[in-house]
Design an enzyme around this catalytic site. Structure first.
Site, PDB file in Angstrom:
ATOM      1  CE1 TYR A 115      -3.321   2.862   0.936  1.00 55.62           C
ATOM      2  CE2 TYR A 115      -2.142   3.003   3.060  1.00 55.62           C
ATOM      3  CZ  TYR A 115      -3.372   3.371   1.975  1.00 55.62           C
ATOM      4  OH  TYR A 115      -4.103   4.617   2.347  1.00 55.62           O
ATOM      5  CB  ILE A 136      -9.828   8.569   8.477  1.00 53.08           C
ATOM      6  CG1 ILE A 136      -8.593   9.295   7.651  1.00 53.08           C
ATOM      7  CG2 ILE A 136     -11.068   9.732   8.743  1.00 53.08           C
ATOM      8  CD1 ILE A 136      -7.927  10.691   8.017  1.00 53.08           C
TER       9      ILE A 136
HETATM   10  N1  SER Z   1      -5.476   4.063   7.379  1.00 57.43           N
HETATM   11  C1  SER Z   1      -4.608   3.603   6.593  1.00 57.43           C
HETATM   12  C2  SER Z   1      -4.186   2.168   6.835  1.00 57.43           C
HETATM   13  O1  SER Z   1      -4.045   1.854   8.185  1.00 57.43           O
HETATM   14  C3  SER Z   1      -3.440   4.648   6.557  1.00 57.43           C
HETATM   15  O2  SER Z   1      -3.252   5.529   5.536  1.00 57.43           O
HETATM   16  O3  SER Z   1      -3.827   1.498   5.981  1.00 57.43           O
END
Ligand code: SER
Length: 319
Positions: free
Chosen positions: A143, A173
């Protein structure tokens, strides 16, 4: 330019709330939500909705032409934890969708693009405290790799083809309306649900794992603000660091105990611990604050109050 907006991945955690916010700002016909399924019924029923496959160029283009879209928010992505299980799929989804949107902008269909990056662009060799805007980025997850590479492509399309693309490195978030899916920071949402339902939570990260986090309202505010900013104020063409709060599982548990004193937390770290350990503890977002006036509003205790109050009210609502 009156924005004619397409949100791709509008059914997701951030996409769904962003869509509702955009629908409250612009006329109904100017905001088109899209996703690969009709799963999010509330979203589908609240305005124009189209099925769009972010990985299929013609699917995106047909929708763009149908509604004469000039602004895209590309919110579809596979996050860090799921990405480690399906590395090639994460690479394909995250990169192909970005190229499709960048190419539509290059060809002149789209005038403005929002594409989220993440704290996942940073890695084990990055300074962990007050991580600077420009620093070592050697991400340890697929990612993170897609987000770092994506940032370079955004910058390249801006320099070579003048594409107006704006981006934020979102932290974790936290929201009460929609669940996150497949991320390492998801514990900070799950914990509130479990606090209400069971008064206890087993955390998949260790007690002192500090990560940057943000309440959804702040994330939406930042997203709208960067898109509304004058082009000359957007000086970072890759992606802006933004931050709000940083805390550990132990600290969020303490904050919950102020409202639910009997709440208990236990720790059983899994594969996500390694991902979290590779990310910064807190981020320096001076550039966002200076360039386009970013300022967060919600502290950890504010987030806890909002989460518990709204989730409790949601549980009580008859279905
Ligand atoms: N919230 C995301 C994740 O934990 C980080 O950008 O993958």
């Amino acid at each position: 330019m009156i924005p004619k907006i397409l949100i791709i991945g509008a059914g997701g955690q951030i996409g769904s709330e962003l869509t509702q916010k955009l629908r409250s700002i612009y006329p109904a016909n100017n905001v088109i939500a899209s996703d690969i399924s009709y799963n999010n019924i509330e979203l589908v029923n609240s305005g124009i909705f189209e099925i769009v496959d972010a990985q299929d160029f013609s699917s995106v283009k047909i929708c763009v032409e149908k509604y004469q879209i000039n602004t895209i928010y590309l919110m579809a992505a596979m996050l860090s934890a799921t990405g480690e299980k399906f590395p090639r799929k994460a690479w394909e989804l995250n990169m192909e969708s970005l190229f499709h949107v960048l190419d539509l902008a290059k060809e002149g269909f789209i005038k403005k693009v929002f594409w989220p990056s993440s704290i996942a662009v940073f890695g084990p060799t990055t300074p962990k405290e007050n991580t600077p805007q420009c620093t070592i980025m050697e991400p340890a997850t697929v990612y993170g790799i897609t987000k770092e590479v994506g940032e370079h492509w955004c910058e390249y399309y801006h320099k070579q083809y003048g594409v107006d693309i704006r981006s934020l490195r979102y932290p974790g978030i936290i929201s009460w309306k929609t669940m996150p899916g497949g991320g390492t920071t998801d514990y900070a949402v799950e914990i509130y649900h479990k606090a209400i339902a069971e008064k206890k939570y087993e955390c998949f990260l260790s007690e002192d794992t500090e990560l940057p986090m943000m309440f959804m309202d702040d994330a939406i505010k930042a997203t709208i603000a960067i898109m509304d900013a004058k082009p000359e104020d957007i000086k970072v063409k890759s992606s802006y660091n933004i931050s709000a709060v940083s805390f550990t599982p132990k600290q969020i548990a303490k904050s919950i105990q102020k409202y639910i004193p009997e709440f208990t937390i236990s720790y059983n770290p899994d594969f996500r611990q390694k991902i979290a350990d590779s990310w910064p503890k807190c981020i320096d977002d001076t550039r966002a604050r200076e360039d386009w006036g970013w300022k967060h509003s919600f502290s950890l205790d504010d987030i806890t109050r909002e989460m518990l109050t709204n989730l409790k009210a949601k549980v009580k609502q008859p279905v």
